[in-house]
Design an enzyme around this catalytic site. Structure first.
Site, PDB file in Angstrom:
ATOM      1  N   ASP A   1      36.950  39.804  40.116  1.00  0.00           N
ATOM      2  CA  ASP A   1      36.805  41.248  40.274  1.00  0.00           C
ATOM      3  C   ASP A   1      36.324  41.937  39.006  1.00  0.00           C
ATOM      4  O   ASP A   1      35.924  43.106  39.045  1.00  0.00           O
ATOM      5  CB  ASP A   1      38.137  41.874  40.707  1.00  0.00           C
ATOM      6  CG  ASP A   1      38.415  41.661  42.182  1.00  0.00           C
ATOM      7  OD1 ASP A   1      37.455  41.495  42.951  1.00  0.00           O
ATOM      8  OD2 ASP A   1      39.600  41.658  42.563  1.00  0.00           O
TER       9      ASP A   1
ATOM     10  N   ARG B   1      32.175  44.142  55.872  1.00  0.00           N
ATOM     11  CA  ARG B   1      32.594  42.941  55.149  1.00  0.00           C
ATOM     12  C   ARG B   1      33.018  41.837  56.121  1.00  0.00           C
ATOM     13  O   ARG B   1      33.646  42.098  57.151  1.00  0.00           O
ATOM     14  CB  ARG B   1      33.726  43.285  54.181  1.00  0.00           C
ATOM     15  CG  ARG B   1      33.273  44.297  53.144  1.00  0.00           C
ATOM     16  CD  ARG B   1      34.374  44.732  52.216  1.00  0.00           C
ATOM     17  NE  ARG B   1      34.814  43.641  51.352  1.00  0.00           N
ATOM     18  CZ  ARG B   1      35.773  43.769  50.449  1.00  0.00           C
ATOM     19  NH1 ARG B   1      36.381  44.927  50.280  1.00  0.00           N
ATOM     20  NH2 ARG B   1      36.125  42.741  49.703  1.00  0.00           N
TER      21      ARG B   1
ATOM     22  N   GLY C   1      39.742  45.433  51.541  1.00  0.00           N
ATOM     23  CA  GLY C   1      39.570  44.090  52.090  1.00  0.00           C
ATOM     24  C   GLY C   1      40.838  43.276  51.969  1.00  0.00           C
ATOM     25  O   GLY C   1      41.167  42.464  52.846  1.00  0.00           O
TER      26      GLY C   1
ATOM     27  N   SER D   1      39.529  31.803  47.467  1.00  0.00           N
ATOM     28  CA  SER D   1      39.790  33.198  47.816  1.00  0.00           C
ATOM     29  C   SER D   1      41.284  33.421  47.938  1.00  0.00           C
ATOM     30  O   SER D   1      41.942  32.837  48.808  1.00  0.00           O
ATOM     31  CB  SER D   1      39.100  33.571  49.140  1.00  0.00           C
ATOM     32  OG  SER D   1      39.554  34.832  49.592  1.00  0.00           O
TER      33      SER D   1
ATOM     34  N   ARG E   1      27.742  42.471  44.526  1.00  0.00           N
ATOM     35  CA  ARG E   1      27.922  42.958  43.161  1.00  0.00           C
ATOM     36  C   ARG E   1      26.929  42.364  42.168  1.00  0.00           C
ATOM     37  O   ARG E   1      26.611  43.000  41.168  1.00  0.00           O
ATOM     38  CB  ARG E   1      29.367  42.705  42.711  1.00  0.00           C
ATOM     39  CG  ARG E   1      30.336  43.693  43.333  1.00  0.00           C
ATOM     40  CD  ARG E   1      31.747  43.511  42.846  1.00  0.00           C
ATOM     41  NE  ARG E   1      32.584  44.592  43.356  1.00  0.00           N
ATOM     42  CZ  ARG E   1      33.911  44.532  43.457  1.00  0.00           C
ATOM     43  NH1 ARG E   1      34.550  43.433  43.091  1.00  0.00           N
ATOM     44  NH2 ARG E   1      34.589  45.559  43.917  1.00  0.00           N
TER      45      ARG E   1
ATOM     46  N   ARG F   1      33.990  49.545  41.341  1.00  0.00           N
ATOM     47  CA  ARG F   1      33.884  48.757  40.108  1.00  0.00           C
ATOM     48  C   ARG F   1      32.490  48.874  39.481  1.00  0.00           C
ATOM     49  O   ARG F   1      32.359  48.852  38.255  1.00  0.00           O
ATOM     50  CB  ARG F   1      34.244  47.300  40.384  1.00  0.00           C
ATOM     51  CG  ARG F   1      35.679  47.142  40.910  1.00  0.00           C
ATOM     52  CD  ARG F   1      36.175  45.723  40.802  1.00  0.00           C
ATOM     53  NE  ARG F   1      37.434  45.572  41.508  1.00  0.00           N
ATOM     54  CZ  ARG F   1      38.621  45.922  41.032  1.00  0.00           C
ATOM     55  NH1 ARG F   1      38.699  46.442  39.814  1.00  0.00           N
ATOM     56  NH2 ARG F   1      39.717  45.749  41.744  1.00  0.00           N
TER      57      ARG F   1
ATOM     58  N   LYS G   1      46.906  46.687  41.963  1.00  0.00           N
ATOM     59  CA  LYS G   1      46.718  46.962  43.384  1.00  0.00           C
ATOM     60  C   LYS G   1      47.162  45.791  44.245  1.00  0.00           C
ATOM     61  O   LYS G   1      47.794  45.983  45.301  1.00  0.00           O
ATOM     62  CB  LYS G   1      45.257  47.315  43.655  1.00  0.00           C
ATOM     63  CG  LYS G   1      44.989  47.676  45.108  1.00  0.00           C
ATOM     64  CD  LYS G   1      43.644  48.354  45.292  1.00  0.00           C
ATOM     65  CE  LYS G   1      42.492  47.448  44.973  1.00  0.00           C
ATOM     66  NZ  LYS G   1      41.193  48.036  45.384  1.00  0.00           N
TER      67      LYS G   1
END
Length: 744
Positions: A624, A431, A403, A476, A655, A697, A330
């Protein structure tokens, strides 16, 4: 046994003035639904009102407007719009001070003007309305009580409108199975000029033109279905549409002028054999058809899966076997569209991920004037417009649940000459975006964020950016990529230093497009003013998607699974490194380099996993993949400790906490820490219900957990799985996971 009671009417006496298609259909729907105690109507032809009574459309036929309106608490004007003022003059002397007055006309400014001419003002009980429904048929015999079902009704109340009266009128229309929207009078007339009035005008004109051709009989004899479907509306009531066009004159003229300019452009392109322009317009129109219709109703270009309630039902046990290729990466799919659009020339992309997030990025560039063909089985052809070639979009750019797209677009759009706005779905709108907005502002960008630094983002065009040296407080890849993209337009150099390695797809792809990126240790730099040259891109299979199957085959007994063409970017292989440290049996074969990105085939077999203290230098490389790694930890022998993973708190969900809650729901207790989690493996996984909180996820991770569970697992709120991994359910079924998706 309780008695069945009749519904309480919303109004006592509804008077319909004009018993044509719309007036008659509304009367029939209200009468059938018992939404009014009595339905009375009058028409300029009294015999039509009598016929309506005989057909059961109304309860009473009135001989005059005065007779119909007297005692009514709802009056509906359903006459041609240019007859409205004279009808209102007849209504006024007999209208109760407490009655609601509304209409069904296709133009609202003309109705308001008529009301003001007769009553002096748009009083609190006068609420203009317009049902977006119709037929080429007309007259009381065409009355259809189902005409408004699953259609929209637009009400355009003034600020002074009585809220109780507005609520009652809304309930009446909803009782006809319509969806009620509200908007301003001016906006209604602009929107309807484009979506309804112009198509009718074109249909009338086209039929009239072709009827005058010498071969008119054969033209209509051999016309295909599309022609018949489109020109059907030319059989609509001429008087009604004559009135509409004259009443909405200014808005209709504006949209006709716009259409005429675009039609002239197409004529010129055909005359000049300009294939580029034709392809650009046709491909953009093909994709935009669904996009704009959904945007008008507040939905995304792509299917708004969040409207569906999807639940995964998973039976326990199973083994993983097969030879598969998971969907394309992706992150690389996003970037291939972005850089291809900014390049000079045509970029060919294979392996493009046709998931909702990537498609939203693709559509956003179409909205900014980029011609993009496809996707067709993962193949996309992008006709780049150059670094300075983007055009102002006509409205907000909707980015779904991505995002990545929103943060990268923010950097890309910060230096464009036009204003732009970025929006997303409910999940994305929660977010934080301050991490990209703040450093961009330091470069000179003007960005307005929503509450608490969240979307929507409004970006002011025409700003001159200056390169900066930025040390990221938190690793990031999205923030790094955002600033590097802004740096393409900035004066001087833009340098980004990261505290730990993150994925470097942007740097690699910029180099692939011929744009130099200087890299020194933890710092990546670009200088503004360069150009990109189109290239070919083969998108590797997404290692994040492969991770679910790597863990699944590791924890399920007697498993032997091969995954082909998996992206092995050094900044992404943390999941493999961590699983191997835990004792996973993963064989890497056929390593090669495709378009600057390393790929390989992976064979994974069952293994007895061991708990580990996850090295912090691996955390950014697997950020991720941690949800499914938590499942591996729960199946391992001993304790697994994760530290330094604050980033997981601000993904599609928190998460860490959501995974801990889900594990608890199936019998696995964990200890959550501010920056991580401690999981003791070997606990029995029982059946249970897990709330994924709309995080794809999380949902897929608990599908993997079912392989080691002792009872059935139900995972709710799974619609967004299609966002990142289209076809997951089918691929999981084919390899051994016993999964059924309910609600798709």
């Amino acid at each position: 046994m309780s008695a069945v009671t009749d519904p309480v009417p919303v109004f006592q006496r509804m008077a319909v003035i004009g018993l044509g298609l719309i007036g008659g259909s509304l009367a029939a729907a209200v009468r059938r639904g018992r939404l009014a105690e009595t339905v009375v109507a009058c028409d300029r032809r009294y015999e039509d009102a009598v016929l309506g009574q005989q057909l059961g459309v109304i309860d009473e036929a009135a001989q005059s407007i005065a007779e119909a309106v007297s005692g009514a608490d709802l009056v509906v004007v359903a006459v041609p719009v240019r007859a409205t003022e004279s009808v209102l003059e007849q209504i006024k002397p007999h209208l109760s001070a407490h009655a609601v007055l509304t209409d069904v006309g296709s133009t609202k400014a003309s109705f308001v003007a008529a009301v003001e001419a007769v009553f002096g003002e748009l009083g609190p009980n006068i609420i203009p309305g317009h049902p977006i429904a119709g037929s080429e048929k007309s007259g009381v015999t065409a009355s259809n009580p189902d005409l408004f079902a699953h259609h929209k009704v637009i009400l355009t109340p003034a600020e002074s409108a009585d809220p109780d009266k507005l609520a009652k009128l809304t309930r009446l229309w909803e009782g006809c199975d319509a969806t009620v929207l509200t908007m301003s009078v001016a906006y209604h007339d602009e929107v309807l000029a484009a979506t309804s009035h112009l198509p009718h005008l074109i249909a009338f004109s086209l039929v009239d033109t072709l009827a005058g051709e010498d071969q008119n009989m054969d033209i209509f004899r051999y016309a295909a279905g599309g022609f018949r479907d489109f020109t059907r509306i030319a059989a609509s009531d001429p008087v009604m549409w004559h009135d509409i066009f004259l009443s909405n004159r200014e808005a209709v003229l504006r949209v006709i002028d716009h259409f005429s300019r675009d039609l002239d452009q197409l004529r010129t392109a055909i005359a000049d054999q300009d294939s580029t322009t034709l392809l650009k317009v046709f491909s953009r129109a093909k994709a935009a058809r669904e996009h704009f219709s959904k945007m008008l109703s507040g939905q995304a270009y792509v299917t708004d899966m969040s409207q569906n309630q999807v639940t995964f039902h998973l039976k326990p046990g199973g083994r993983m076997t097969g030879d598969i290729r998971v969907p394309g990466d992706k992150s690389i799919s996003h970037r291939s569209i972005m850089l291809g659009a900014l390049a000079d020339g045509v970029t060919e992309v294979n392996g493009f991920l046709e998931g909702e997030d990537s498609l939203a990025t693709l559509q956003a560039f179409r909205d900014m004037g980029v011609t993009i063909e496809g996707p067709d089985s993962g193949h996309v052809r992008i006709h780049g417009v150059g670094i300075d070639g983007l055009q102002a979009p006509r409205g907000p750019l909707y980015l779904g649940n991505s995002g990545t797209a929103m943060r990268l677009f923010t950097g890309l759009l910060a230096a464009q000459p036009f204003d732009s706005e970025l929006t997303g779905d409910e999940s994305l709108s929660k977010r934080p975006m301050g991490r990209v907005a703040d450093p961009l502002r330091a470069m000179g960008a003007v960005i307005e964020t929503g509450e608490a630094g969240r979307p929507p983002l409004k970006i002011r065009g025409g700003q001159s950016l200056t390169g900066i040296r930025y040390e990221m407080p938190v690793a990031s890849a999205q923030v790094k990529s955002c600033l590097l993209l802004a740096g393409l337009y900035a004066e001087g150099a833009t340098s980004v230093t990261e505290p730990a390695p993150t994925r470097d797809h942007t740097e690699r792809m910029l180099e692939g497009f011929g744009y130099h990126v200087h890299r020194s240790g933890a710092t990546a730099s670009v200088s503004g003013g360069g150009r990109l040259t189109a290239t070919a891109i083969d998108v590797p299979a997404d290692i994040s998607s492969a991770a679910f199957f790597l863990v699944a085959a590791s924890i399920a007994q007697d498993s032997d699974l091969t995954l082909r063409h998996v992206g092995m970017n050094p900044t992404r292989v943390g999941v493999i490194n961590i699983l191997r440290l835990m004792g996973a049996d993963i064989e890497i074969a056929n390593e090669r380099d495709i378009g600057g990105e390393p790929v390989a085939d992976l064979r994974v077999r069952s293994a007895n996993l061991k708990g580990i203290d996850i090295p912090e230098d691996q955390v950014p490389l697997a950020i991720d993949e941690f949800p499914v790694l938590f499942i591996a930890a729960a199946c391992a022998e001993g304790e697994t400790i994760l530290r330094g993973a604050e980033e997981l708190r601000v993904k599609e969900s928190d998460r860490i906490q959501v995974m801990a809650d889900g594990l608890a729901a199936i019998g696995v207790q964990t200890t959550v820490t501010p920056d991580g989690i401690v999981i003791t493996g070997g606990q029995t996984m029982v059946g249970g219900t897990v709330d994924s909180h709309g995080d794809h996820r999380i949902a897929m991770s608990f599908a993997v957990a079912s392989l080691r569970a002792e009872g059935e697992i139900e995972v709710t709120d799974c619609a967004n799985v299609a966002t990142s991994f289209p076809g997951f359910v089918e691929l999981a079924q084919s390899t051994g996971i016993q999964i059924v998706a309910e609600g798709i």
